[in-house]
Design a protein around this motif. Structure first.
Motif, short mmCIF file in Angstrom:
data_model
loop_
_atom_site.label_atom_id
_atom_site.label_comp_id
_atom_site.label_asym_id
_atom_site.label_seq_id
_atom_site.Cartn_x
_atom_site.Cartn_y
_atom_site.Cartn_z
N ILE A 386 -6.51 23.42 29.24
CA ILE A 386 -7.35 24.66 29.37
C ILE A 386 -6.78 25.53 30.56
O ILE A 386 -7.09 26.76 30.68
CB ILE A 386 -8.61 24.74 28.94
N THR A 387 -6.45 24.90 31.79
CA THR A 387 -6.01 25.52 32.92
C THR A 387 -4.70 26.37 33.06
O THR A 387 -4.72 27.15 33.60
CB THR A 387 -6.11 24.38 34.18
N GLU A 388 -3.98 26.23 31.82
CA GLU A 388 -2.85 26.90 31.63
C GLU A 388 -3.09 27.93 30.76
O GLU A 388 -2.02 28.60 30.36
CB GLU A 388 -1.76 25.89 30.99
N ALA A 389 -4.14 28.27 30.39
CA ALA A 389 -4.51 29.42 29.34
C ALA A 389 -3.96 30.62 29.96
O ALA A 389 -4.25 31.00 31.16
CB ALA A 389 -6.08 29.42 28.93
N LYS A 390 -3.41 31.52 28.94
CA LYS A 390 -3.28 32.82 29.48
C LYS A 390 -3.51 33.86 28.39
O LYS A 390 -3.70 33.67 27.09
CB LYS A 390 -1.61 32.99 29.62
N VAL A 391 -3.78 35.01 28.84
CA VAL A 391 -3.82 36.16 27.79
C VAL A 391 -2.91 36.25 26.88
O VAL A 391 -1.75 36.35 27.16
CB VAL A 391 -4.37 37.61 28.60
N LEU A 414 -6.34 34.92 22.69
CA LEU A 414 -7.13 34.90 24.10
C LEU A 414 -6.99 36.10 24.78
O LEU A 414 -6.02 36.88 24.86
CB LEU A 414 -6.61 33.73 24.86
N GLU A 416 -8.90 38.20 28.47
CA GLU A 416 -9.28 38.16 29.81
C GLU A 416 -10.62 37.27 29.92
O GLU A 416 -10.65 36.40 30.65
CB GLU A 416 -9.31 39.27 30.72
N HIS A 418 -11.79 35.42 27.72
CA HIS A 418 -11.83 33.99 27.23
C HIS A 418 -11.22 33.10 28.16
O HIS A 418 -11.68 31.87 28.52
CB HIS A 418 -10.87 34.14 25.95
N VAL A 419 -10.12 33.83 29.03
CA VAL A 419 -9.64 32.93 29.90
C VAL A 419 -10.41 32.70 31.11
O VAL A 419 -10.46 31.55 31.64
CB VAL A 419 -8.31 33.67 30.46
N LEU A 422 -12.78 29.68 29.91
CA LEU A 422 -12.14 28.50 29.94
C LEU A 422 -11.91 28.02 31.67
O LEU A 422 -12.16 26.79 31.57
CB LEU A 422 -10.73 28.80 29.18
N ALA A 423 -11.69 28.80 32.41
CA ALA A 423 -11.61 28.36 33.75
C ALA A 423 -13.02 27.89 34.16
O ALA A 423 -13.03 26.86 35.05
CB ALA A 423 -11.26 29.48 34.73
#
Length: 443
Positions: A386-391, A414, A416, A418-419, A422-423
Protein backbone atom coordinates in the motif's frame (compact mmCIF):
# COMPACT_ATOMS: atom_id res chain seq x y z
CA UNK A 1 -14.84 2.47 1.95
CA UNK A 2 -12.06 4.49 3.56
CA UNK A 3 -14.02 7.17 5.42
CA UNK A 4 -13.40 9.33 8.46
CA UNK A 5 -14.96 6.58 10.59
CA UNK A 6 -12.74 3.80 9.21
CA UNK A 7 -10.29 4.20 12.13
CA UNK A 8 -12.55 1.89 14.14
CA UNK A 9 -12.48 -0.64 11.33
CA UNK A 10 -8.73 -0.83 10.94
CA UNK A 11 -8.23 -1.34 14.68
CA UNK A 12 -10.56 -4.35 14.79
CA UNK A 13 -8.90 -7.07 16.86
CA UNK A 14 -7.92 -10.34 15.19
CA UNK A 15 -7.91 -12.52 18.30
CA UNK A 16 -7.26 -12.73 22.05
CA UNK A 17 -3.75 -13.43 23.39
CA UNK A 18 -2.58 -14.35 26.90
CA UNK A 19 1.07 -13.33 27.51
CA UNK A 20 2.84 -14.91 30.50
CA UNK A 21 6.25 -13.90 31.94
CA UNK A 22 7.55 -13.09 35.42
CA UNK A 23 9.63 -10.17 34.08
CA UNK A 24 7.55 -6.97 33.74
CA UNK A 25 9.85 -5.58 31.06
CA UNK A 26 9.37 -8.63 28.83
CA UNK A 27 5.60 -8.50 29.30
CA UNK A 28 5.55 -4.81 28.41
CA UNK A 29 7.60 -5.45 25.24
CA UNK A 30 5.27 -8.26 24.14
CA UNK A 31 2.19 -6.18 24.87
CA UNK A 32 3.55 -3.29 22.76
CA UNK A 33 4.17 -5.75 19.91
CA UNK A 34 0.63 -7.15 19.81
CA UNK A 35 -1.87 -4.71 21.35
CA UNK A 36 -2.77 -3.00 18.06
CA UNK A 37 -3.81 -6.21 16.30
CA UNK A 38 -5.00 -8.33 19.22
CA UNK A 39 -6.90 -8.17 22.50
CA UNK A 40 -3.98 -8.70 24.91
CA UNK A 41 -4.10 -9.95 28.53
CA UNK A 42 -0.92 -10.41 30.62
CA UNK A 43 -0.06 -12.63 33.57
CA UNK A 44 3.04 -12.62 35.83
CA UNK A 45 3.03 -16.34 36.72
CA UNK A 46 1.60 -19.70 35.77
CA UNK A 47 -0.98 -19.54 38.55
CA UNK A 48 -2.18 -16.10 37.45
CA UNK A 49 -2.40 -17.39 33.86
CA UNK A 50 -4.61 -20.31 34.97
CA UNK A 51 -6.86 -17.84 36.79
CA UNK A 52 -7.20 -15.73 33.62
CA UNK A 53 -7.98 -18.84 31.56
CA UNK A 54 -10.70 -19.86 34.00
CA UNK A 55 -12.30 -16.43 33.63
CA UNK A 56 -12.35 -16.16 29.82
CA UNK A 57 -11.40 -17.76 26.50
CA UNK A 58 -8.19 -17.08 24.51
CA UNK A 59 -7.05 -17.91 20.98
CA UNK A 60 -3.35 -18.24 21.92
CA UNK A 61 -1.07 -18.32 24.96
CA UNK A 62 2.60 -17.27 24.76
CA UNK A 63 4.55 -18.22 27.88
CA UNK A 64 8.14 -17.85 29.04
CA UNK A 65 9.92 -21.08 30.00
CA UNK A 66 11.65 -20.03 33.23
CA UNK A 67 9.28 -18.75 35.91
CA UNK A 68 9.09 -19.28 39.69
CA UNK A 69 6.71 -22.03 40.70
CA UNK A 70 4.98 -23.42 37.62
CA UNK A 71 7.35 -23.09 34.64
CA UNK A 72 6.24 -22.50 31.06
CA UNK A 73 6.38 -26.15 30.00
CA UNK A 74 4.18 -27.20 32.94
CA UNK A 75 1.75 -24.37 32.23
CA UNK A 76 1.38 -25.25 28.55
CA UNK A 77 0.96 -28.96 29.35
CA UNK A 78 -1.92 -27.99 31.68
CA UNK A 79 -3.37 -25.80 28.91
CA UNK A 80 -3.21 -28.71 26.47
CA UNK A 81 -5.10 -30.94 28.88
CA UNK A 82 -7.77 -28.35 29.82
CA UNK A 83 -7.99 -25.99 26.79
CA UNK A 84 -6.73 -28.11 23.85
CA UNK A 85 -8.14 -25.80 21.14
CA UNK A 86 -5.96 -22.88 22.26
CA UNK A 87 -2.66 -22.41 20.35
CA UNK A 88 0.38 -22.75 22.65
CA UNK A 89 3.76 -21.03 22.10
CA UNK A 90 6.84 -21.24 24.38
CA UNK A 91 9.52 -18.55 24.78
CA UNK A 92 12.86 -20.06 25.78
CA UNK A 93 16.52 -19.22 26.11
CA UNK A 94 19.27 -21.18 24.35
CA UNK A 95 20.14 -23.09 27.53
CA UNK A 96 16.55 -24.38 27.79
CA UNK A 97 16.34 -25.96 24.32
CA UNK A 98 16.28 -29.54 25.63
CA UNK A 99 13.43 -28.69 27.98
CA UNK A 100 11.65 -26.85 25.18
CA UNK A 101 11.84 -29.87 22.87
CA UNK A 102 10.43 -32.08 25.63
CA UNK A 103 7.67 -29.52 26.19
CA UNK A 104 6.75 -29.60 22.49
CA UNK A 105 5.89 -33.28 22.88
CA UNK A 106 4.22 -33.18 26.32
CA UNK A 107 2.27 -29.94 25.80
CA UNK A 108 1.63 -30.42 22.08
CA UNK A 109 3.13 -26.93 21.62
CA UNK A 110 2.64 -25.21 18.25
CA UNK A 111 6.11 -23.66 18.28
CA UNK A 112 8.91 -22.54 20.58
CA UNK A 113 10.65 -19.20 20.04
CA UNK A 114 14.22 -18.55 21.18
CA UNK A 115 15.10 -15.39 23.06
CA UNK A 116 15.86 -12.76 22.02
CA UNK A 117 13.10 -12.93 19.41
CA UNK A 118 12.70 -11.00 16.16
CA UNK A 119 9.58 -8.80 16.40
CA UNK A 120 8.55 -9.22 12.75
CA UNK A 121 9.03 -12.98 12.80
CA UNK A 122 7.14 -13.38 16.08
CA UNK A 123 4.23 -11.22 14.89
CA UNK A 124 4.10 -13.05 11.54
CA UNK A 125 4.13 -16.43 13.31
CA UNK A 126 1.14 -15.42 15.46
CA UNK A 127 -0.88 -14.15 12.46
CA UNK A 128 -0.09 -17.26 10.39
CA UNK A 129 -0.92 -19.61 13.28
CA UNK A 130 -4.37 -18.05 13.69
CA UNK A 131 -5.00 -18.04 9.91
CA UNK A 132 -3.96 -21.70 9.68
CA UNK A 133 -6.30 -22.56 12.56
CA UNK A 134 -9.19 -20.79 10.79
CA UNK A 135 -8.49 -22.65 7.53
CA UNK A 136 -8.43 -26.00 9.35
CA UNK A 137 -11.73 -25.10 11.01
CA UNK A 138 -13.22 -24.39 7.57
CA UNK A 139 -12.00 -27.81 6.38
CA UNK A 140 -13.59 -29.48 9.41
CA UNK A 141 -16.90 -27.73 8.73
CA UNK A 142 -16.76 -28.80 5.09
CA UNK A 143 -16.02 -32.41 6.10
CA UNK A 144 -18.90 -32.43 8.60
CA UNK A 145 -21.25 -31.00 5.99
CA UNK A 146 -20.29 -33.72 3.51
CA UNK A 147 -20.85 -36.41 6.16
CA UNK A 148 -24.32 -34.99 6.89
CA UNK A 149 -25.19 -34.91 3.20
CA UNK A 150 -23.95 -38.50 2.73
CA UNK A 151 -26.18 -39.61 5.59
CA UNK A 152 -29.11 -37.83 3.99
CA UNK A 153 -28.31 -39.52 0.69
CA UNK A 154 -28.19 -42.91 2.43
CA UNK A 155 -31.56 -42.20 4.07
CA UNK A 156 -33.12 -41.36 0.73
CA UNK A 157 -31.64 -44.52 -0.75
CA UNK A 158 -33.27 -46.60 2.00
CA UNK A 159 -36.59 -44.89 1.30
CA UNK A 160 -36.16 -45.78 -2.36
CA UNK A 161 -35.74 -49.47 -1.53
CA UNK A 162 -38.90 -49.49 0.63
CA UNK A 163 -40.95 -47.79 -2.05
CA UNK A 164 -39.66 -50.18 -4.70
CA UNK A 165 -40.95 -53.11 -2.69
CA UNK A 166 -44.30 -51.41 -2.10
CA UNK A 167 -45.24 -50.14 -5.54
CA UNK A 168 -43.52 -49.90 -8.90
CA UNK A 169 -45.00 -46.51 -9.69
CA UNK A 170 -43.39 -45.08 -6.51
CA UNK A 171 -39.92 -45.96 -7.77
CA UNK A 172 -39.86 -43.17 -10.31
CA UNK A 173 -40.70 -40.58 -7.70
CA UNK A 174 -38.10 -41.90 -5.26
CA UNK A 175 -35.46 -42.00 -8.00
CA UNK A 176 -36.26 -38.40 -8.84
CA UNK A 177 -35.77 -37.43 -5.18
CA UNK A 178 -32.52 -39.37 -5.03
CA UNK A 179 -31.26 -37.64 -8.16
CA UNK A 180 -32.35 -34.30 -6.77
CA UNK A 181 -30.55 -35.01 -3.48
CA UNK A 182 -27.41 -35.99 -5.38
CA UNK A 183 -27.51 -32.82 -7.45
CA UNK A 184 -28.04 -30.73 -4.32
CA UNK A 185 -25.13 -32.46 -2.61
CA UNK A 186 -22.88 -31.87 -5.62
CA UNK A 187 -23.89 -28.21 -5.86
CA UNK A 188 -23.28 -27.58 -2.15
CA UNK A 189 -19.96 -29.42 -2.31
CA UNK A 190 -18.86 -27.28 -5.27
CA UNK A 191 -19.99 -24.16 -3.40
CA UNK A 192 -17.86 -25.06 -0.38
CA UNK A 193 -14.85 -25.77 -2.62
CA UNK A 194 -15.24 -22.35 -4.26
CA UNK A 195 -15.44 -20.71 -0.82
CA UNK A 196 -11.98 -22.18 -0.14
CA UNK A 197 -10.82 -21.04 -3.58
CA UNK A 198 -11.96 -17.49 -2.76
CA UNK A 199 -9.96 -17.58 0.50
CA UNK A 200 -6.87 -18.75 -1.40
CA UNK A 201 -7.21 -16.15 -4.16
CA UNK A 202 -7.49 -13.35 -1.59
CA UNK A 203 -4.55 -14.63 0.46
CA UNK A 204 -2.25 -15.38 -2.50
CA UNK A 205 -2.98 -12.11 -4.32
CA UNK A 206 -4.81 -13.65 -7.28
CA UNK A 207 -7.65 -12.09 -9.25
CA UNK A 208 -11.10 -13.30 -8.20
CA UNK A 209 -12.30 -16.01 -10.60
CA UNK A 210 -8.87 -16.58 -12.18
CA UNK A 211 -8.50 -20.03 -10.58
CA UNK A 212 -11.72 -21.27 -12.19
CA UNK A 213 -10.48 -20.20 -15.64
CA UNK A 214 -7.27 -22.18 -15.11
CA UNK A 215 -9.27 -25.22 -13.93
CA UNK A 216 -11.39 -25.13 -17.12
CA UNK A 217 -8.21 -25.06 -19.23
CA UNK A 218 -6.79 -28.01 -17.26
CA UNK A 219 -10.04 -29.97 -17.64
CA UNK A 220 -10.01 -29.35 -21.41
CA UNK A 221 -6.37 -30.52 -21.54
CA UNK A 222 -7.16 -33.65 -19.49
CA UNK A 223 -10.01 -34.61 -21.83
CA UNK A 224 -7.73 -34.14 -24.86
CA UNK A 225 -5.13 -36.34 -23.11
CA UNK A 226 -7.81 -39.09 -22.93
CA UNK A 227 -8.29 -39.25 -19.15
CA UNK A 228 -11.54 -40.92 -18.08
CA UNK A 229 -14.37 -38.91 -16.52
CA UNK A 230 -13.45 -39.66 -12.89
CA UNK A 231 -9.82 -38.60 -13.40
CA UNK A 232 -10.93 -35.46 -15.24
CA UNK A 233 -13.05 -34.52 -12.21
CA UNK A 234 -10.11 -35.20 -9.87
CA UNK A 235 -7.72 -32.97 -11.82
CA UNK A 236 -10.36 -30.23 -12.02
CA UNK A 237 -10.62 -30.07 -8.22
CA UNK A 238 -6.84 -30.44 -7.86
CA UNK A 239 -6.39 -27.36 -10.08
CA UNK A 240 -8.89 -25.34 -8.06
CA UNK A 241 -7.18 -26.22 -4.75
CA UNK A 242 -3.56 -26.62 -5.89
CA UNK A 243 -2.39 -23.57 -3.89
CA UNK A 244 -4.23 -24.31 -0.63
CA UNK A 245 -0.88 -25.16 0.98
CA UNK A 246 0.35 -21.60 0.27
CA UNK A 247 -2.25 -19.99 2.54
CA UNK A 248 0.08 -20.19 5.54
CA UNK A 249 3.15 -18.81 3.72
CA UNK A 250 4.45 -15.35 4.60
CA UNK A 251 3.98 -12.45 2.16
CA UNK A 252 7.76 -12.23 1.86
CA UNK A 253 7.72 -15.67 0.19
CA UNK A 254 4.55 -15.28 -1.88
CA UNK A 255 5.87 -12.15 -3.60
CA UNK A 256 9.28 -13.60 -4.59
CA UNK A 257 10.47 -15.71 -7.48
CA UNK A 258 12.07 -18.97 -6.31
CA UNK A 259 15.43 -17.70 -7.58
CA UNK A 260 15.16 -14.74 -5.16
CA UNK A 261 14.35 -16.81 -2.05
CA UNK A 262 16.81 -17.64 0.71
CA UNK A 263 17.50 -21.31 1.45
CA UNK A 264 15.15 -21.18 4.45
CA UNK A 265 12.40 -19.62 2.33
CA UNK A 266 12.89 -22.23 -0.39
CA UNK A 267 12.57 -24.99 2.21
CA UNK A 268 9.34 -23.51 3.53
CA UNK A 269 7.96 -22.97 0.02
CA UNK A 270 8.90 -26.53 -0.91
CA UNK A 271 6.46 -27.92 1.69
CA UNK A 272 3.35 -26.25 0.29
CA UNK A 273 2.31 -29.25 -1.84
CA UNK A 274 2.56 -31.60 1.18
CA UNK A 275 0.63 -29.11 3.32
CA UNK A 276 -2.04 -28.95 0.60
CA UNK A 277 -2.34 -32.73 0.46
CA UNK A 278 -2.59 -32.96 4.25
CA UNK A 279 -5.34 -30.31 4.38
CA UNK A 280 -7.57 -32.26 1.98
CA UNK A 281 -6.88 -35.95 2.73
CA UNK A 282 -9.64 -36.19 5.36
CA UNK A 283 -12.25 -35.20 2.75
CA UNK A 284 -13.07 -38.43 0.93
CA UNK A 285 -14.30 -36.81 -2.33
CA UNK A 286 -10.98 -34.92 -2.57
CA UNK A 287 -8.50 -37.68 -1.70
CA UNK A 288 -7.44 -38.30 -5.32
CA UNK A 289 -7.19 -34.53 -5.91
CA UNK A 290 -5.04 -34.25 -2.76
CA UNK A 291 -2.56 -36.81 -4.15
CA UNK A 292 -2.37 -34.91 -7.45
CA UNK A 293 -1.66 -31.68 -5.51
CA UNK A 294 1.24 -33.35 -3.69
CA UNK A 295 2.95 -34.29 -7.00
CA UNK A 296 2.04 -31.34 -9.24
CA UNK A 297 5.41 -29.60 -8.70
CA UNK A 298 7.45 -32.65 -9.79
CA UNK A 299 9.47 -32.32 -13.03
CA UNK A 300 9.88 -34.92 -15.77
CA UNK A 301 13.67 -34.87 -15.26
CA UNK A 302 13.33 -35.65 -11.53
CA UNK A 303 14.40 -32.19 -10.31
CA UNK A 304 11.03 -31.10 -8.92
CA UNK A 305 9.62 -31.48 -5.41
CA UNK A 306 8.67 -32.82 -2.89
CA UNK A 307 9.53 -36.46 -3.80
CA UNK A 308 11.94 -36.05 -6.75
CA UNK A 309 9.80 -38.29 -8.97
CA UNK A 310 10.76 -38.56 -12.64
CA UNK A 311 9.16 -39.61 -15.94
CA UNK A 312 6.11 -41.86 -15.77
CA UNK A 313 6.57 -42.26 -12.00
CA UNK A 314 4.83 -38.89 -11.77
CA UNK A 315 1.03 -39.39 -12.00
CA UNK A 316 -0.25 -38.31 -15.41
CA UNK A 317 -2.68 -35.87 -13.79
CA UNK A 318 0.22 -34.19 -11.95
CA UNK A 319 2.25 -33.94 -15.17
CA UNK A 320 -0.72 -32.23 -16.85
CA UNK A 321 -1.20 -29.81 -13.96
CA UNK A 322 2.52 -28.89 -13.91
CA UNK A 323 2.36 -27.92 -17.61
CA UNK A 324 -0.73 -25.75 -17.13
CA UNK A 325 0.61 -24.26 -13.88
CA UNK A 326 3.93 -23.25 -15.46
CA UNK A 327 2.19 -21.87 -18.56
CA UNK A 328 0.16 -19.54 -16.33
CA UNK A 329 3.00 -18.80 -13.88
CA UNK A 330 5.39 -17.74 -16.65
CA UNK A 331 2.98 -14.93 -17.59
CA UNK A 332 2.87 -13.58 -14.02
CA UNK A 333 5.23 -11.54 -11.89
CA UNK A 334 7.63 -13.34 -9.54
CA UNK A 335 7.75 -16.52 -11.67
CA UNK A 336 10.57 -19.07 -11.49
CA UNK A 337 12.44 -17.43 -14.42
CA UNK A 338 12.26 -13.98 -12.82
CA UNK A 339 10.96 -12.53 -16.12
CA UNK A 340 7.31 -12.10 -17.15
CA UNK A 341 6.62 -13.76 -20.54
CA UNK A 342 3.89 -13.23 -23.11
CA UNK A 343 1.46 -16.08 -23.80
CA UNK A 344 3.30 -16.95 -27.01
CA UNK A 345 6.71 -16.89 -25.30
CA UNK A 346 5.36 -19.08 -22.48
CA UNK A 347 4.16 -21.62 -25.05
CA UNK A 348 7.58 -21.53 -26.76
CA UNK A 349 9.30 -22.18 -23.41
CA UNK A 350 7.13 -25.27 -22.79
CA UNK A 351 8.00 -26.67 -26.21
CA UNK A 352 11.72 -25.98 -25.70
CA UNK A 353 11.72 -27.73 -22.31
CA UNK A 354 9.64 -30.73 -23.45
CA UNK A 355 11.44 -33.95 -22.56
CA UNK A 356 13.33 -32.16 -19.76
CA UNK A 357 10.95 -30.35 -17.42
CA UNK A 358 7.80 -31.71 -19.07
CA UNK A 359 6.37 -34.84 -20.70
CA UNK A 360 6.96 -34.28 -24.44
CA UNK A 361 3.78 -36.06 -25.58
CA UNK A 362 1.63 -34.06 -23.15
CA UNK A 363 3.23 -30.76 -24.26
CA UNK A 364 2.26 -31.57 -27.86
CA UNK A 365 -1.34 -32.19 -26.74
CA UNK A 366 -1.35 -28.97 -24.70
CA UNK A 367 -0.16 -26.87 -27.65
CA UNK A 368 -3.07 -28.23 -29.73
CA UNK A 369 -5.48 -27.42 -26.89
CA UNK A 370 -4.18 -23.83 -26.67
CA UNK A 371 -4.69 -23.34 -30.40
CA UNK A 372 -8.42 -23.94 -29.95
CA UNK A 373 -8.92 -22.68 -26.38
CA UNK A 374 -10.92 -19.43 -26.25
CA UNK A 375 -10.07 -16.98 -23.47
CA UNK A 376 -6.91 -16.05 -21.57
CA UNK A 377 -6.23 -17.48 -18.14
CA UNK A 378 -3.70 -14.99 -16.76
CA UNK A 379 -5.29 -12.26 -14.61
CA UNK A 380 -4.80 -8.64 -15.61
CA UNK A 381 -3.54 -7.56 -12.19
CA UNK A 382 -0.47 -7.09 -10.03
CA UNK A 383 0.15 -7.01 -6.28
CA UNK A 384 1.91 -4.06 -4.60
CA UNK A 385 2.40 -2.80 -1.01
CA UNK A 386 0.00 0.00 0.00
CA UNK A 387 3.02 2.30 0.38
CA UNK A 388 3.33 2.26 -3.43
CA UNK A 389 -0.28 3.34 -4.06
CA UNK A 390 -0.71 6.18 -6.59
CA UNK A 391 -3.62 8.32 -7.75
CA UNK A 392 -5.40 6.75 -10.73
CA UNK A 393 -4.68 3.10 -9.87
CA UNK A 394 -7.75 0.82 -10.04
CA UNK A 395 -8.26 -1.97 -7.51
CA UNK A 396 -8.54 -5.51 -8.92
CA UNK A 397 -9.71 -6.88 -5.55
CA UNK A 398 -11.05 -5.74 -2.20
CA UNK A 399 -8.60 -3.98 0.15
CA UNK A 400 -8.98 -5.78 3.48
CA UNK A 401 -7.58 -4.55 6.81
CA UNK A 402 -5.46 -6.86 9.03
CA UNK A 403 -8.61 -7.16 11.15
CA UNK A 404 -10.62 -8.53 8.18
CA UNK A 405 -12.70 -5.40 7.39
CA UNK A 406 -13.21 -4.40 3.73
CA UNK A 407 -11.81 -0.86 3.42
CA UNK A 408 -12.08 -0.37 -0.35
CA UNK A 409 -14.07 -2.52 -2.80
CA UNK A 410 -12.95 -3.93 -6.15
CA UNK A 411 -12.86 -1.44 -9.08
CA UNK A 412 -12.22 1.61 -6.84
CA UNK A 413 -10.08 4.22 -8.65
CA UNK A 414 -7.68 5.72 -6.11
CA UNK A 415 -7.79 9.49 -5.57
CA UNK A 416 -5.58 11.75 -3.45
CA UNK A 417 -7.72 11.20 -0.35
CA UNK A 418 -7.48 7.41 -0.70
CA UNK A 419 -3.69 7.55 -1.08
CA UNK A 420 -3.37 9.75 2.03
CA UNK A 421 -5.55 7.36 4.04
CA UNK A 422 -3.49 4.38 2.86
CA UNK A 423 -0.31 6.13 4.01
CA UNK A 424 -1.91 6.58 7.45
CA UNK A 425 -2.92 2.91 7.47
CA UNK A 426 0.64 1.86 6.63
CA UNK A 427 2.05 3.86 9.56
CA UNK A 428 -0.61 2.53 11.92
CA UNK A 429 0.27 -1.07 11.06
CA UNK A 430 4.01 -0.57 10.76
CA UNK A 431 5.72 -3.94 10.50
CA UNK A 432 2.63 -5.63 9.00
CA UNK A 433 2.74 -5.64 5.19
CA UNK A 434 -0.64 -4.85 3.58
CA UNK A 435 -0.93 -5.44 -0.17
CA UNK A 436 -3.06 -3.87 -2.92
CA UNK A 437 -4.31 -5.80 -5.95
CA UNK A 438 -4.41 -3.38 -8.89
CA UNK A 439 -5.24 -3.64 -12.59
CA UNK A 440 -2.10 -4.14 -14.62
CA UNK A 441 -1.47 -1.32 -17.09
CA UNK A 442 -1.49 -2.72 -20.64
CA UNK A 443 1.71 -2.06 -22.58
Amino acid sequence: MLTESSHDQVTEKQGRLLLVDDEPGVLQALKRLFYRQFDVVVANSGDEAIEQLNNGSFDMIISDMRMPGMNGAQLLKTCFETWPQMIRVLLTGYSDLDSAIKAVNEGNIYRYISKPWDNDQLRTMVVEALESRDLKAANVRLSAHIVDQNEELARLNRELQVKFQGATNAVGEAEAKLQEAYQTLRQEFDAMVHILVGIMEARNGEERGSTDKIAILTKTFAIAAKLDDARVDDIYYATLLRNIGKVGLADAILTKAISQMSNAEKAEYGRFTINGQTSLMLLEPLQNAANIIRSHMELYNGKGFPDRLAGDAIPKEARILRIVGDFVELQREHNFLGETLTEEDAKTYLVRMAGQRYDRELVDVFVEVLDSFDGGVVPNMERIPITEAKVGMILAGNLVSPGGAVLLPTDTELNERHVAKLATLSRQFEGHQIMLHIRRIQK
